[in-house]
Design an enzyme around this catalytic site. Structure first.
Site, mmCIF file in Angstrom:
data_model
loop_
_atom_site.group_PDB
_atom_site.id
_atom_site.type_symbol
_atom_site.label_atom_id
_atom_site.label_comp_id
_atom_site.label_asym_id
_atom_site.label_seq_id
_atom_site.Cartn_x
_atom_site.Cartn_y
_atom_site.Cartn_z
ATOM 1 N N CYS A 42 58.088 28.654 -34.636
ATOM 2 C CA CYS A 42 57.068 27.263 -34.559
ATOM 3 C C CYS A 42 56.135 27.172 -33.353
ATOM 4 O O CYS A 42 56.474 27.896 -32.355
ATOM 5 C CB CYS A 42 57.663 26.105 -34.585
ATOM 6 S SG CYS A 42 56.642 24.501 -34.694
ATOM 7 N N CYS A 69 59.782 19.676 -39.049
ATOM 8 C CA CYS A 69 58.322 19.693 -38.549
ATOM 9 C C CYS A 69 57.533 19.765 -39.671
ATOM 10 O O CYS A 69 57.684 20.815 -40.443
ATOM 11 C CB CYS A 69 58.539 21.016 -37.603
ATOM 12 S SG CYS A 69 56.774 21.334 -36.982
#
Length: 354
Positions: A42, A69
């Site tokens: 990420c 997320c």
């Protein structure tokens, strides 16, 4: 099935710091201060180590009360599919009319420019820049084929202006846009017919080099095939220099230990040229399967497209598409006849045994 790996939390943390895409699917990490869990790759700003915990998969993180997320979407089960989705999205962004830089592209797919460039090439066999250029060339061909004006076609293809196109005209179409639109109009192509060990051969040459080597049994059919390639090209006279070039081509076709050193005029899409370049690396006397060829250019799923590129080859033997066979070793189709393909392979095998 992916083999399970045993990682310590310190090793997991190092993967998070490196934003290692290869660690995706091995684990997820969660941040207590935000209540969100992410993939190791990420691009979000790193949290403090003391606020981070690790889970084997998304299900465990969800059960612990964390939310996925929205940027890296760690709840998707297949990490490989997730990366493929990102590359697919990048391809669509590159195909927009407005040019996009590698940095901007990487930001939109939530990857670093370095990892995007590496993963894009590993997935498609091309760099993002080459993909964008190939897409522009395709749109330009389609627009010109529909009869659009040269200027309109250039702008529709995504070139910011005409001058940007003309700087790359040769590598984009192999001729000017106007010539392409009119089937090679004002393009001088000379040709000659001759006998070779494989039957009749047509050799054609443009100002750039040998542009076609065709095999067959009937002169009229060979000439018709050339005319379909360059329907509006001018038939240039066969001077003494060209006659010498024809003799060199025939000598190379008849004797594989006589390499052709003449310049070649290779015209095709970026993908076709990639396949043809790979074909020229196959040693004489050896064969590869279509799958192996697709693997060699970094596109293991493009077997049919690779076969189509082989079939579109205009330079018989010099670009050795005859060295590609089925996965079981049997012969498949050949533009100039399977019997010629078999003859070529037998001859090359015999030459290697001597």
């Amino acid at each position: 099935m992916k083999k399970a790996t045993c990682l310590t939390d310190d090793q997991r943390w190092q993967s998070v710091l490196a934003r290692d895409p290869n660690a995706d699917g091995e684990f997820v990490f969660a941040v207590r201060t935000t209540g969100i869990f992410c993939r190791p790759s990420c691009r979000a700003r790193h949290a403090l180590r003391e606020n981070v915990s690790f889970y084997a998969n998304a299900s465990e993180a969800l059960a612990a009360g964390f939310r996925p997320c929205k940027r890296c979407q760690p709840e998707k089960a297949n990490a490989q599919q997730h990366r493929l989705d990102k590359i697919t999205h990048a391809c669509r962004l590159l195909e927009q009319e407005t040019p996009v830089t590698l940095e901007a592209l990487a930001d939109q797919v939530a990857m670093s420019p370095f990892h995007l460039h590496r993963l894009f090439k590993a997935t498609t066999g091309m760099t993002p820049k080459a993909w964008q250029q190939a897409w522009r060339a395709r749109r330009l061909r389609e627009s010109l084929a529909k009869g659009e004006s040269v200027t309109t076609s250039i702008l529709n293809a995504g070139f910011p202006d005409s001058s940007s196109y003309y700087r790359k005209a040769d590598e984009t179409l192999g001729m000017t846009a106007k010539q392409f639109r009119h089937g090679g109009e004002n393009l001088a192509v000379r040709y000659a017919l001759a006998d070779c060990e494989l039957g009749r051969c047509l050799v054609a040459e443009s100002e750039r080099g040998i542009c076609a080597i065709l095999l067959g049994d009937d002169d009229a059919t060979l000439i018709s095939e050339l005319q379909q390639m360059f329907p509006a090209a001018d038939n240039a006279p066969a001077d003494l220099m060209f006659q010498q070039h024809v003799r060199e081509v025939i000598a190379s076709l008849n004797q594989r230990d006589t390499p052709l050193t003449l310049p070649l005029d290779i015209r095709g899409t970026a993908f076709q040229q990639q396949v043809w370049q790979a074909l020229r690396t196959i040693p004489c006397g050896e064969t590869v399967s279509y799958q192996q060829l697709a693997n060699a250019i970094g596109k293991p799923k493009a077997v049919r497209a690779v076969a189509s590129a082989c079939a579109a080859n205009k330079l018989a033997i010099i670009i050795p598409c005859h060295r590609v066979v089925r996965g079981d070793g049997t012969l498949s189709g050949y533009r100039w006849g399977v019997s010629r393909k078999a003859q070529l392979l037998r001859r090359e095998a015999e030459n290697e045994e001597r």
